[in-house]
Design an enzyme around this catalytic site. Structure first.
Site, PDB file in Angstrom:
ATOM      1  N   GLU A 194       0.392 -16.484  12.706  1.00 37.49           N
ATOM      2  CA  GLU A 194      -0.164 -17.479  13.630  1.00 37.49           C
ATOM      3  C   GLU A 194       0.631 -17.339  14.912  1.00 37.49           C
ATOM      4  OE1 GLU A 194      -0.344 -19.801  16.133  1.00 37.49           O
ATOM      5  OE2 GLU A 194       0.761 -21.265  14.919  1.00 37.49           O
ATOM      6  N   GLU A 203       0.733 -15.205  23.453  1.00 31.83           N
ATOM      7  CA  GLU A 203       1.919 -14.965  22.629  1.00 31.83           C
ATOM      8  C   GLU A 203       2.016 -13.517  22.172  1.00 31.83           C
ATOM      9  OE1 GLU A 203       2.945 -17.601  19.530  1.00 31.83           O
ATOM     10  OE2 GLU A 203       2.716 -19.401  20.742  1.00 31.83           O
TER      11      GLU A 203
END
Length: 732
Positions: A194, A203
């Site tokens: 995740e 990210e």
């Protein structure tokens, strides 16, 4: 901040990137920044300690074996990140559990990248009922990869608490440093991860997946999630328009100052990116001009491309002007497509209830200028481009052409946050500043004015109002960027650039710097470039700088603002409180050990106290004011910085449940109190500070006969050596 961005570039899978982005855009304090070392030195971090009142910083090396110092130093940092909010997202947790249970049905080798507290790793280990594998047998093995040392230490505690330490192999290293046969015995059969932000890619999802598929995973691996799809929608919104179009809003101003002179309408702008925002909070101010449309799909189970383009024809469903493109994403967590998680606004999901969470929001892409005027039924050409870490959009009608966005441009641009652009374009704010400065400059002949902060607006308006004023701008954050900007806009604002002197990296002015002349006027908004995620009172840096400049101030110096007021209001904040409440078991795994480290609310042993965090209150879900707005203490800038203390009784004006106190600063610009600039909950361009209660408290008005509390007492103290504000309260 630089170290975090550098770390983000070389380590996209690290949870540190989540902290870096959080520090720049949300709650994180500026006191600490961290950077893990690589390879053999990965068991130490550099931590950057920053004094919010001076901007001074120093690097401190912290090693893993320095348990006590390490524990104290990283606690505040983790308490200001989004980890707690994410772990309280029960919808997310349930979706990952269901997908992992459905995907992992037999012993295998599972790799968890960016493992955090180890929640997904424990889910994977439980799903296959793995015991401790031997060195030659990777079946039933979970490898948890997490490079951020404070989180690694916390994860190991969580694994031990849940008796999972022998089931999961924790590697404190970047995922792109892992080598099969050295760090892990074989390629992994399953990837669980995740590593998503509100934009999806920020990210480092793409480079992380690329390296994992090239070096760490078997061919055609199983993955959780299985796929992510991004969506968009065209909207009209005056509020969103104000957040980026300074040129057209400034044109309505009558103060004579032009931050964006004609022909230089891009010299000052917001960054060309998707800006995270809780769009549900402005749903009544948004007019939908299209149906939702699919933009990109990203498959976790195969190697992604670094660059793709998408072109669509979108039909307008109403007349209007497209000011922005809203976007969100949906996760398909299982192969069959039965388990989903979405960050869509509620007008898409049709959900009236559900988790409010702050770790994922919708995103806003601003169209240039006034936007694009469309008629119902008109077709628009939409183009999207994604890189490794970002997505860019463009839009045109049959009567216009797609604009050319230079993502990397050689031309000078001063990039400011959307809220700062909106402030500079706000006619009420500009008029207040103009009034206060005009009054300050009266009867002053050839005054020496020092702009102590990063206010380009005040620099321009002083030079514009007074042709005889000598202006010194310190620009502690803008520095060279401020110099370049002034050089380009000076002529258009009626003065020559040599009338404004900028001292870069100057900690303290001397009479030599001012040609032996004392300062007549010391001013600030206050605003400090790069400090947009700070708590409101950390702009009291202005007071500290006024103190440092004391020796060059004239006896009758006029200081603007002349003082600041710390204000407070009791509020009902159920969504925010629930997102930061104590953790117990998450999908069967005990996480109670993380509560103090992550700054949770709840009945925790002393001296634990929930941290003060900055939020845009208007974006915090359900909110309700329960008391009048009160002044706790005053900060008097006519005197050098000093300790302050305040105590006030808060009488409840509404019956309800109090979850905490919201605090902010009102800046009093003149001695007559005629111009006061508030940064309170009604002002959507500033963040407020929030002090959440350990437990919600039922309160009542004085006229009520129930047994709830009638009032509270707040005490506050300000420490000038650290810039810290301490808050305590008691209910009666």
């Amino acid at each position: 901040m630089i170290s975090l961005i550098f770390k983000a570039l070389i380590d996209p899978s690290s949870s540190l990137l989540r902290i870096a982005q959080f520090a720049l855009t949300s709650h994180s304090k500026p006191f600490t920044r961290v950077r893990p070392m690589s390879s053999e030195s990965s068991q130490q971090v550099f931590q950057l300690k920053v004094d919010p009142l001076t901007g001074n910083s120093e690097w401190v090396v912290i090693r893993e074996d320095e348990e006590e110092a390490f524990g104290n130093s990283h606690k505040n940092l983790l308490a200001t990140t989004s980890y707690l909010d994410m772990l309280n997202d029960s919808t997310r947790n349930r979706a990952f559990r269901d997908a992992i249970d459905k995907t992992i049905t037999k012993p295998c080798h599972v790799l968890d990248i960016g493992a955090g507290t180890g929640l997904l790793s424990m889910m994977a280990a439980r799903a296959m009922g793995s015991g401790e594998p031997t060195s030659a047998d990777t079946k039933g093995m979970v490898t948890a990869c997490e490079s951020y040392l404070p989180m690694v230490k916390l994860m190991r505690k969580v694994l031990h608490l849940n008796s999972m330490g022998r089931n999961i192999n924790v590697i404190s290293r970047r995922s792109d440093e892992l080598k099969v046969g050295v760090d892990i015995p074989s390629r992994a059969d399953v990837l669980v991860s995740e590593i998503l932000d509100s934009e999806l890619l920020g990210e480092g999802l793409i480079p992380t997946l690329q390296h994992a598929h090239d070096m760490l995973l078997v061919e055609n691996p199983l993955t959780v999630p299985y796929r992510a799809t991004t969506y968009g929608q065209l909207v009209e919104s005056t509020f969103l328009w104000k957040l980026h179009d300074l040129y057209d809003h400034e044109a309505k101003a009558s103060d004579g100052v032009r931050l964006l002179p004609t022909g230089m309408d891009t010299i000052l702008r917001v960054k060309l990116q998707q800006h995270p925002m809780h769009c549900d909070a402005i749903s009544k101010e948004i007019k939908l001009l299209s149906e939702p449309f699919k933009i990109f799909e990203f498959d976790f189970w195969k190697r992604p491309d670094s660059h793709r383009e998408s072109e669509l024809l979108i039909k307008a469903i109403d007349d209007g002007r497209v000011h922005a493109i809203l976007s969100w994403w949906m996760l398909q967590l299982d192969h069959e497509g039965t388990i989903f998680y979405s960050t869509a606004p509620r007008w898409i999901t049709k959900a009236s209830t559900g988790n409010w969470c702050d770790h994922w929001k919708q995103c806003v892409w601003f169209l240039p200028g006034k936007g694009i005027c469309v008629g119902k039924g008109e077709q628009l050409l939409f183009r999207a481009i994604h890189t490794d870490t970002s997505v860019f959009y463009n839009l045109a009608t049959e009567h216009t052409e797609l604009g050319q966005y230079n993502h990397v441009s050689g031309d000078f641009h001063l990039i400011l946050p959307p809220e700062r652009i909106a402030i500079y374009g706000d006619s009420k704010w500009r008029f207040s500043m103009l009034t206060a400065l005009r009054n300050a400059l009266q009867e002053r002949v050839q005054p020496l004015c020092v702009v102590a902060d990063d206010s380009i607006f005040l620099t321009l308006i002083v030079a514009n109002l007074s042709k005889t004023a000598h202006v010194i701008s310190l620009f502690p954050g803008l520095r060279e960027m401020g110099v370049k900007y002034l050089q380009r806009v000076a002529d258009a604002n009626g003065f020559t650039a040599d009338r404004v002197k900028v001292f870069q990296n100057k900690k303290c002015l001397t009479l030599h710097d001012t040609n032996q002349k004392k300062v007549d006027l010391l001013i600030g908004e206050p605003y400090y470039y790069g400090n947009d995620g700070m708590l409101p009172w950390q702009n009291l840096r202005f007071w500290k700088e006024r103190t440092v400049l004391d020796s060059v101030l004239s006896n009758d110096v006029l200081i603007m603002p002349c003082k600041a007021l710390l204000k407070a209001c009791a509020m009902s904040l159920p969504d925010l409180w629930n997102s930061r409440c104590c953790l117990s078991k998450i999908e069967g795994f005990d996480h109670s050990i993380v509560n103090t480290t992550l700054g949770a609310c709840g009945e925790l042993p002393p001296p634990h106290d929930p941290p003060l965090l900055p939020f845009f209150i208007w974006q915090c879900g359900e909110i309700k004011e329960l008391s009048e707005r009160l002044t706790i203490m005053e900060f008097e800038f006519s005197k050098p910085i000093s300790p302050c203390y305040g105590k006030v009784q808060v009488d409840f004006s509404e019956t309800g449940v109090c979850h905490g106190f919201v605090l902010w600063i009102d800046w009093v610009m003149d001695a007559s109190n005629s111009v006061v600039l508030s940064t309170g909950p009604d002002e959507r361009y500033w963040k407020q500070g929030v002090k959440l209660l350990a437990q919600p408290v039922a309160v009542k008005t004085n006229g009520s006969t129930a047994s709830e509390y009638r009032y509270a007492v707040i005490e506050a103290s300000f420490d000038p050596s650290s810039g810290e504000l301490s808050i305590s309260h008691a209910f009666t």
